[in-house]
Scaffold this motif. Structure first.
Motif, PDB file in Angstrom:
ATOM      1  N   TYR A 155      10.382  -1.457  10.610  1.00  0.00           N
ATOM      2  CA  TYR A 155       9.130  -1.486  11.372  1.00  0.00           C
ATOM      3  C   TYR A 155       7.937  -1.931  10.538  1.00  0.00           C
ATOM      4  CZ  TYR A 155      11.899   1.357  14.538  1.00  0.00           C
ATOM      5  OH  TYR A 155      12.890   1.802  15.366  1.00  0.00           O
ATOM      6  N   ASP A 192       8.860  -5.599   5.645  1.00  0.00           N
ATOM      7  CA  ASP A 192       9.404  -6.573   6.602  1.00  0.00           C
ATOM      8  C   ASP A 192       8.292  -7.278   7.379  1.00  0.00           C
ATOM      9  OD1 ASP A 192       9.937  -3.564   7.412  1.00  0.00           O
ATOM     10  OD2 ASP A 192       9.222  -4.598   9.206  1.00  0.00           O
ATOM     11  N   GLY A 193       7.165  -6.577   7.551  1.00  0.00           N
ATOM     12  CA  GLY A 193       6.043  -7.192   8.270  1.00  0.00           C
ATOM     13  C   GLY A 193       5.431  -8.341   7.485  1.00  0.00           C
ATOM     14  N   TYR A 230       0.815  -1.229   0.000  1.00  0.00           N
ATOM     15  CA  TYR A 230       0.000   0.000   0.000  1.00  0.00           C
ATOM     16  C   TYR A 230       0.846   1.275   0.000  1.00  0.00           C
ATOM     17  CZ  TYR A 230       1.612  -1.317   4.454  1.00  0.00           C
ATOM     18  OH  TYR A 230       2.462  -1.737   5.428  1.00  0.00           O
ATOM     19  N   ARG A 231       2.189   1.136   0.160  1.00  0.00           N
ATOM     20  CA  ARG A 231       3.058   2.321   0.117  1.00  0.00           C
ATOM     21  C   ARG A 231       3.442   2.483  -1.358  1.00  0.00           C
ATOM     22  NH1 ARG A 231       4.792   4.274   4.692  1.00  0.00           N
ATOM     23  NH2 ARG A 231       4.539   2.356   5.899  1.00  0.00           N
ATOM     24  N   ASN A 243      12.284  -1.702   6.333  1.00  0.00           N
ATOM     25  CA  ASN A 243      12.447  -0.340   6.861  1.00  0.00           C
ATOM     26  C   ASN A 243      12.439  -0.344   8.392  1.00  0.00           C
ATOM     27  OD1 ASN A 243       9.757  -0.729   7.431  1.00  0.00           O
ATOM     28  ND2 ASN A 243       8.995   0.761   5.953  1.00  0.00           N
ATOM     29  N   GLY A 280      -3.715  -3.614   0.045  1.00  0.00           N
ATOM     30  CA  GLY A 280      -3.828  -3.228   1.458  1.00  0.00           C
ATOM     31  C   GLY A 280      -3.701  -4.376   2.441  1.00  0.00           C
ATOM     32  N   VAL A 286      -1.713  -7.018   4.134  1.00  0.00           N
ATOM     33  CA  VAL A 286      -0.269  -7.259   4.267  1.00  0.00           C
ATOM     34  C   VAL A 286       0.065  -8.667   3.764  1.00  0.00           C
ATOM     35  CG1 VAL A 286       1.613  -7.553   5.931  1.00  0.00           C
ATOM     36  CG2 VAL A 286       0.064  -5.606   6.130  1.00  0.00           C
TER      37      VAL A 286
HETATM   38  C1  LIG Z   1      -3.363  -9.148   6.888  1.00  0.00           C
HETATM   39  C2  LIG Z   1      -3.188  -7.802   7.515  1.00  0.00           C
HETATM   40  N1  LIG Z   1      -2.874  -7.710   8.811  1.00  0.00           N
HETATM   41  C3  LIG Z   1      -2.717  -6.514   9.392  1.00  0.00           C
HETATM   42  C4  LIG Z   1      -2.872  -5.366   8.668  1.00  0.00           C
HETATM   43  C5  LIG Z   1      -2.648  -4.010   9.320  1.00  0.00           C
HETATM   44  N2  LIG Z   1      -1.389  -3.448   8.849  1.00  0.00           N
HETATM   45  C6  LIG Z   1      -1.375  -2.525   7.877  1.00  0.00           C
HETATM   46  S1  LIG Z   1       0.159  -2.072   7.495  1.00  0.00           S
HETATM   47  C7  LIG Z   1       0.854  -3.102   8.616  1.00  0.00           C
HETATM   48  C8  LIG Z   1       2.349  -3.157   8.803  1.00  0.00           C
HETATM   49  C9  LIG Z   1       3.084  -3.781   7.666  1.00  0.00           C
HETATM   50  O1  LIG Z   1       4.437  -3.436   7.747  1.00  0.00           O
HETATM   51  P1  LIG Z   1       5.506  -3.747   6.634  1.00  0.00           P
HETATM   52  O2  LIG Z   1       5.122  -4.996   5.913  1.00  0.00           O
HETATM   53  O3  LIG Z   1       6.852  -3.736   7.267  1.00  0.00           O
HETATM   54  O4  LIG Z   1       5.366  -2.556   5.592  1.00  0.00           O
HETATM   55  P2  LIG Z   1       5.706  -0.992   5.768  1.00  0.00           P
HETATM   56  O5  LIG Z   1       4.458  -0.342   6.278  1.00  0.00           O
HETATM   57  O6  LIG Z   1       6.839  -0.869   6.695  1.00  0.00           O
HETATM   58  O7  LIG Z   1       6.011  -0.506   4.393  1.00  0.00           O
HETATM   59  C10 LIG Z   1      -0.130  -3.788   9.300  1.00  0.00           C
HETATM   60  C11 LIG Z   1       0.133  -4.758  10.365  1.00  0.00           C
HETATM   61  C12 LIG Z   1      -3.215  -5.492   7.298  1.00  0.00           C
HETATM   62  N3  LIG Z   1      -3.351  -4.431   6.513  1.00  0.00           N
HETATM   63  N4  LIG Z   1      -3.337  -6.716   6.743  1.00  0.00           N
END
Ligand SMILES: Cc1ncc(C[n+]2csc(CCOP(=O)(O)OP(=O)(O)O)c2C)c(N)n1
Ligand SMILES: [Mg+2]
Length: 331
Positions: A179, A148-149, A68-69, A177, A117, A119
């Motif tokens: 976080y 990274d998430g 989503y970024r 990044n 959107g 993750v």
């Molecule tokens: C399946 C799912 N779980 C939780 C969320 C809520 N959420 C949105 S962004 C995010 C963090 C993701 O971080 P990262 O993958 O490191 O990407 P960054 O934002 O650092 O670019 C979370 C947990 C979501 N959108 N989808």
């Protein structure tokens, strides 16, 4: 393919592109405060080298998908930035006629497959897009970006497995990044070397210092070549940093101002500008002209967005599930 030259022209393009992406995002933040952009808004500030380096290695027909970024990647892939801004503002002339918004920029025409959107949701899709090219005998490569998430999601691991099994021409690009929202990488796993997740699948993998586009380019060229030559996927962990909060409302209690300041010392745009200056690739006047050009283009994007109407009410139900009732999407 032999390593492409990184010339004066490359540096000047990197500078102009990255500065434009930065200023475009800054403008989005301003428009958000004015409530001209609504909903969620995730900015790319700080991570620009990850895109600039990749674009230098990509060839026509190669594809990109991300989370989503995602405002500036389509611009890098050739989408009209005015249309991206109109999309962000929910207007009819946006890339999805104002109905996708910030997290869902998309342009099949420019090989940019979103904007997702959920993750990790884009990871299997990215492998699928790459599989389609392989199936059709095309020599294109897909760059599948994630945060990274996202590597903690099951979909990531399932996709890594199948991508190796089916030798899919995809590059998995983890933008580490530090976080996932407010959760640091240290808090999500027992080890912090994300690239090592490739080892369990015997996938070539490596870490890359991602605040400099040259490093990113080198790693990308190697990975893209591997995929294009039929040697399968690669996992790159690109270490980067986001200068802004996760989204627009983020008190950032999970990190210190000093930490952000440390990374700002290695701002990718400054690094590129330093090379331009030290190698005398451009005079101060020429640099000033680029800065002005960037400023003017950002203003043009806002004007375009402001002048574009909101979608008609009867469009609300169009294009929700299928392309048939959405004729503007080009094949
Ligand atoms: C399946 C799912 N779980 C939780 C969320 C809520 N959420 C949105 S962004 C995010 C963090 C993701 O971080 P990262 O993958 O490191 O990407 P960054 O934002 O650092 O670019 C979370 C947990 C979501 N959108 N989808
Ligand atoms: Mg992250």
């Amino acid at each position: 393919m032999p390593r492409k030259k990184i010339t004066k022209a490359t540096y000047l393009k990197w500078y102009e592109d990255m500065l434009f992406w930065r200023k475009f995002e800054d403008m989005c933040a301003a428009l958000y405060i004015q409530q001209k952009i609504r909903g969620f808004l995730h900015l790319y500030n700080g991570q620009e080298a990850v895109l600039a380096g990749a674009l230098h290695a990509m060839e026509k027909g190669d594809k990109m998908i991300t989370a989503y970024r995602n405002h500036v990647q389509p611009i890098g892939m050739g989408v009209d930035p005015r249309k991206v801004m109109a999309e962000l503002m929910g207007r009819k002339d946006g890339t999805s006629r104002g109905k996708g918004g910030s997290m869902h920029i998309f342009s099949k025409e420019h090989n940019f497959y979103g904007g997702h959107g959920i993750v990790g949701g884009q990871i299997p899709l990215g492998a699928g897009i790459a599989f389609a090219d392989k199936y059709q005998g095309k020599k294109h490569v897909t760059l599948c970006y994630m945060g990274d998430g996202a590597v903690r999601q099951g979909a990531f691991h399932e996709t890594m497995n199948l991508a190796m099994l089916w030798n899919i021409p995809v590059v998995f690009v983890v933008e580490n990044n530090g976080y996932a929202m407010g959760t640091s990488v240290e808090r999500t796993a027992n080890h912090t070397d994300i690239y090592k997740l490739g080892l369990g699948y015997e996938m070539p993998c490596k870490p890359v210092e991602g605040m400099n586009p040259v490093n990113v380019y080198d790693a990308m060229q190697e990975a893209i070549d591997r995929a294009r030559n039929g040697e399968g996927p690669t996992l790159l962990e690109i270490r980067t940093y986001r200068f802004k909060g996760h989204s627009m409302s983020d008190a950032q209690k999970y990190r210190t101002k000093d930490e952000v300041a440390e990374y700002q010392k290695i701002d990718p745009i400054t690094q590129v500008l330093d090379v331009i200056k030290s190698k005398k690739y451009a005079s101060d006047k020429a640099i000033e002209e680029i800065n002005q050009k960037v400023k003017d283009l950002v203003a043009e994007c806002v004007e375009f967005g402001n002048n574009s109407p909101f979608p008609d009410q009867e469009e609300l139900w169009q294009g929700v599930y299928s392309q048939e009732d959405y004729p503007f999407i080009k094949e």
